[in-house]
Scaffold this active site. Structure first.
Site, PDB file in Angstrom:
ATOM      1  N   HIS A   1      -4.576   3.972  -5.783  1.00 48.48           N
ATOM      2  CA  HIS A   1      -4.314   3.247  -4.538  1.00 48.48           C
ATOM      3  C   HIS A   1      -5.593   2.797  -3.863  1.00 48.48           C
ATOM      4  O   HIS A   1      -5.564   2.076  -2.882  1.00 48.48           O
ATOM      5  CB  HIS A   1      -3.478   4.110  -3.589  1.00 48.48           C
TER       6      HIS A   1
ATOM      7  N   GLU B   1       2.540  -4.865 -19.181  1.00 45.76           N
ATOM      8  CA  GLU B   1       3.587  -5.339 -18.249  1.00 45.76           C
ATOM      9  C   GLU B   1       3.273  -6.675 -17.577  1.00 45.76           C
ATOM     10  O   GLU B   1       3.737  -6.941 -16.474  1.00 45.76           O
ATOM     11  CB  GLU B   1       3.904  -4.260 -17.186  1.00 45.76           C
TER      12      GLU B   1
ATOM     13  N   CYS C   1       7.830  -7.789   2.589  1.00 41.84           N
ATOM     14  CA  CYS C   1       9.276  -7.880   2.435  1.00 41.84           C
ATOM     15  C   CYS C   1       9.649  -7.708   0.967  1.00 41.84           C
ATOM     16  O   CYS C   1       8.841  -7.981   0.090  1.00 41.84           O
ATOM     17  CB  CYS C   1       9.776  -9.248   2.896  1.00 41.84           C
TER      18      CYS C   1
ATOM     19  N   LEU D   1       7.495 -14.481  10.716  1.00 39.96           N
ATOM     20  CA  LEU D   1       6.597 -13.470  11.289  1.00 39.96           C
ATOM     21  C   LEU D   1       5.549 -13.030  10.264  1.00 39.96           C
ATOM     22  O   LEU D   1       4.382 -12.818  10.594  1.00 39.96           O
ATOM     23  CB  LEU D   1       7.404 -12.259  11.785  1.00 39.96           C
TER      24      LEU D   1
ATOM     25  N   SER E   1       1.302  -0.523 -16.241  1.00 37.10           N
ATOM     26  CA  SER E   1       0.816  -1.860 -15.901  1.00 37.10           C
ATOM     27  C   SER E   1      -0.705  -1.896 -15.884  1.00 37.10           C
ATOM     28  O   SER E   1      -1.362  -0.916 -15.530  1.00 37.10           O
ATOM     29  CB  SER E   1       1.374  -2.302 -14.545  1.00 37.10           C
TER      30      SER E   1
END
Ligand code: GLN
Ligand code: ZN
Length: 766
Positions: free
Chosen positions: A696, A486, A518, A18, A435
């Protein structure tokens, strides 16, 4: 006959089919037809799989293209006005709600996303308005019921219950339940249509019933009376999961529903009360197989619970089921090749859990527990109890001997603050969260190492070059406390898990996090220890390049625990302390390597909060103690930082303070004012860096915005204790955005320093 039932199946597909279909549709590489074809194939395959595993109670409408809560919003027509320009294009509207849309014709942000109860799944938060009019805007539940019927499977359609739907949403002037009367007609309509289509049972998920409801509890009675009265012939299964019903039980037991599902994995203790409260003619669906974790069940123990029910209930009033939807576990264990045979014998993924459910239902009917699955379960219980891979006496003893002294720094913070002056930091010190951009080259280098087309020596040479470049860039920008970037890390938990004993990794154990995204959580199966130092070489190298302090970067014990599948044979707090000791050793090695500042990230500490407030203090107490165990082994001069994100710290500020890090950096971009409010009420005793720019978004903030934020922060936090840093790590950003943003951030800090100096300087002589 006892029914073997399931509440929901993972949708993403064993090979993330999917995900691929969605992403290629979003990229424009394939059309809607191709996407819907894949979706249909997956549904059919999963229904068939459940049936072949002996499940009689197969759910439908548990499938979704993105999120089942978003499906519920779409079903009732709760579509915010800003998506109206998409008109009748149902699929475009749906994905714009899920992900936002930025095109020449329309620029709309996505709806908000947040964690689904205490899982690592995220749902799209329904948006209501006080004048919202609901309507049946989608017949998805009916369509999928009919689709299964055509495939020869009579399913139980699943709907998110109306009260949970409202309570999970936002807007509606803070009184979502005021909308219930307007919402219920849509539910009665869909229930009638399902009944007409031939459905005999419908599952209404009301997970809010395991939370503290207060006054909201009263909404359930009238709501379910209405639904029952509208479709009296249809059997309703009210599903609750993720905990016990507690003080909601007596109300729930009196609702006019035909069945109740309870979670007996998380709350086995509620069984007696449930049996007493629930009228004998109701179906009790017993969630005895853990739907949220990947361990093979102790079938004898589960059978014991089921026997107690079977003694007092007719056989056709007992269903056996997983505790919750299997959405939270991977699909198949059997094909896993990376896990060895012994480890696999301890585990069960989605398909294997259905085998357990069927075996239990069969055993209840026959009284026979000699089936091979029961034997395998007994072997697994025994071998997990005894295996030297699980039990390490040295680790167990170290945890027992971890005294309170080890959980406290040598001196209280004020003395440490004095000792840490050797760092020579200016007022408003500037730093980053750890990072730097994970560019496609960095990812390609890692992939080539994995594929064997790049040697380890070549890979490490490349990483050293990246570190050097990043140190030089930070010096040029003018940051005070540097980081190595990182680049060697794929993921902040996996990187450590791969180097610790007691952790295992699957090849394909993917679990949906949100939409097409996922995660593959590590599996903590045994006592945790650290065979050797994990990060010191990189930190030492970075520090060798510069005179400015370079922060050592570690992930904290609570976050490692929170983002893994955790063993179920000892309390989570014990596992957390074991991880804490491993991190403590790493902290000591970093200090010995000459690293003067060490950051231990705990972004997940807040999301570990239990659903019930009464359980918060116990959790916060052990979580804070574990963090302190990890952090407290250093000298006073060594400065410990921690970092947290995902906002809403207001109700845990005192626990954040109890962690006693010298410096805490926090995400504030999404709830800036509230965070500062919290610090107006509660004076944080140590130093703090409220994020001044939102990482973000690709947008480069203006200096003035950052200066303004720092001014606001300085009103509630003593300027002598303020740090200047972004919101979170920069790994998802591009250098083109990062460099100018950090340059602006450094200019902002310098402006504040100049202002303070101007105030301090003696005024002109009179
Ligand atoms: N040190 C990590 C980073 O900078 C922290 C990530 C996080 O907070 N999730 O990426
Ligand atoms: Zn963060």
């Amino acid at each position: 006959m006892t029914v073997a039932a399931n509440l929901g199946f993972p949708r993403i597909g064993a090979h993330r089919e999917l995900k691929r279909a969605l992403e290629s549709f979003w990229n424009g590489a394939t059309n809607a037809e191709a996407l819907l074809r894949t979706a249909r194939t997956l549904r059919q395959r999963h229904w068939e799989l459940q049936r072949s595993r002996g499940i009689a109670g197969v759910p439908s409408n548990d499938f979704t293209l993105y999120d089942h809560v978003l499906d519920a919003s779409a079903m009732v027509g709760a579509i915010p006005d800003r998506y109206a320009p998409l008109g009748d294009d149902v699929l475009a509207t749906y994905f714009a709600m899920a992900r936002g849309q930025q095109s020449a014709t329309l620029d709309v942000p996505a709806m908000e996303m947040t964690k689904w109860f205490d899982t690592n799944y995220h749902y799209i938060v329904p948006e209501f308005s006080a004048d919202m009019r609901f309507r049946l805007a989608s017949t998805k539940p009916v369509d999928e019921y009919l689709e299964a019927r055509a495939a020869g499977i009579d399913t139980r359609p699943v709907l998110l219950g109306p009260v949970s739907l409202l309570l999970l949403g936002k807007g509606a002037a803070g009184a979502p339940l005021a909308l219930l009367d307007r919402l219920l007609p849509v539910y009665t309509e869909v229930l009638s249509r399902l009944a007409q289509a031939g459905a005999t049972w419908v599952q209404l998920d009301e997970p809010m019933l395991v939370t503290d409801l207060g006054e909201a509890r009263r909404a359930y009675g009238p709501a379910y009376e209405t639904l029952h009265a509208a479709v009296p012939g249809l059997n309703l299964l009210l599903a609750t999961y993720f905990g016990g019903l507690g003080d909601n039980l007596s109300m729930v037991a009196s609702l006019p529903v035909h069945g109740l599902h309870v979670d007996l994995v998380r709350a086995p203790g509620q069984l007696d009360q449930v049996l007493r409260a629930l009228p004998a003619d109701r179906v009790l669906s017993a969630g005895v197989i853990d739907g949220k974790n990947i361990w093979r069940a102790d079938l004898d123990a589960a059978y014991g619970l089921l026997r107690r029910i079977a003694q007092v209930r007719a056989p056709d009033r007992l269903w056996v089921a997983p505790s919750c939807s299997l959405l939270h576990v991977p699909v198949h264990l059997a094909p896993e090749a990376r896990l060895d045979a012994e480890l696999k014998s301890w585990l069960a993924f989605g398909a294997e859990k259905l085998d357990e459910v069927s075996a239990l239902a069969h055993a209840v009917d026959t009284g026979d527990t000699s089936a091979p699955l029961f034997e395998e379960s007994r072997r697994a219980v025994r071998s997990r109890r005894e295996s030297p891979r699980v039990h390490d006496a040295v680790v167990a003893r170290r945890v027992l001997e971890a005294t309170d002294v080890m959980r406290s720094r040598r001196s209280p913070y004020p003395a440490r603050r004095v000792a840490q002056r050797v760092l020579g930091l200016p007022l408003f010190p500037t730093t980053t969260i750890g990072s730097f951009p994970q560019t496609s080259q960095v990812r390609a280098a890692r992939a080539e190492l994995k594929a064997g087309t790049r040697t380890r020596v070549q890979y490490e040479t490349y990483l050293r070059a990246e570190i050097t470049r990043t140190i030089r860039a930070q010096e040029a920008i003018g940051l005070d406390v540097l980081v190595h970037g990182e680049f060697e890390r794929n993921d902040m938990v996996e990187y450590f898990g791969e180097q610790l004993s007691g952790f295992a990794f699957s090849d394909n154990g993917w679990v949906q996090s949100y939409g097409s995204r996922c995660v593959k959580p590590p599996i903590i199966f045994g006592d945790v220890s650290r065979p050797k130092a994990m990060t010191t070489e990189w930190s030492r190298y970075a520090q060798s390049l510069t005179a400015r302090p370079v922060k050592g970067m570690l992930t904290g014990p609570v976050t490692i625990l929170q983002w893994s599948f955790v063993r179920d044979d000892q309390p989570r707090s014990a596992t957390c302390d074991q991880i804490a000791l491993a991190i403590r050793d790493e902290v000591a090695d970093l200090e010995a390597a000459g690293i003067r500042i060490i950051q231990i990230d705990e972004p997940a500490i807040r999301e570990g909060l239990p659903l019930r407030r009464a359980e918060w203090p116990a959790y916060l107490s052990w979580a804070v103690r574990s963090f302190r165990l990890a952090a407290s082994g250093v000298r006073d001069e060594t400065q410990i930082h921690t970092h947290m994100c995902y906002s809403e710290f207001n109700d845990i500020v005192d626990s954040v303070a109890a962690m006693d890090a010298d410096v805490v950096s926090m995400e504030t971009s999404r709830s800036r004012m509230e965070l500062l409010d919290a610090f107006a009420r509660f004076s944080y005793p140590n130093e703090i860096g409220p994020g001044v720019y939102d990482i973000h978004s690709p947008r480069v903030p203006h200096d003035d915005e950052m200066v303004d934020l720092l001014h606001r922060a300085a009103r509630v936090i003593d300027p002598e204790y303020l740090w200047v840093n972004p919101d979170c790590g920069l790994k998802t950003r591009r250098w083109e955005e990062v460099t100018p943003s950090l340059e602006g951030m450094v200019r902002a800090a310098r402006r504040l320093r100049a202002e303070v100096e101007a105030q301090r300087a003696p005024g002109p002589r009179a």
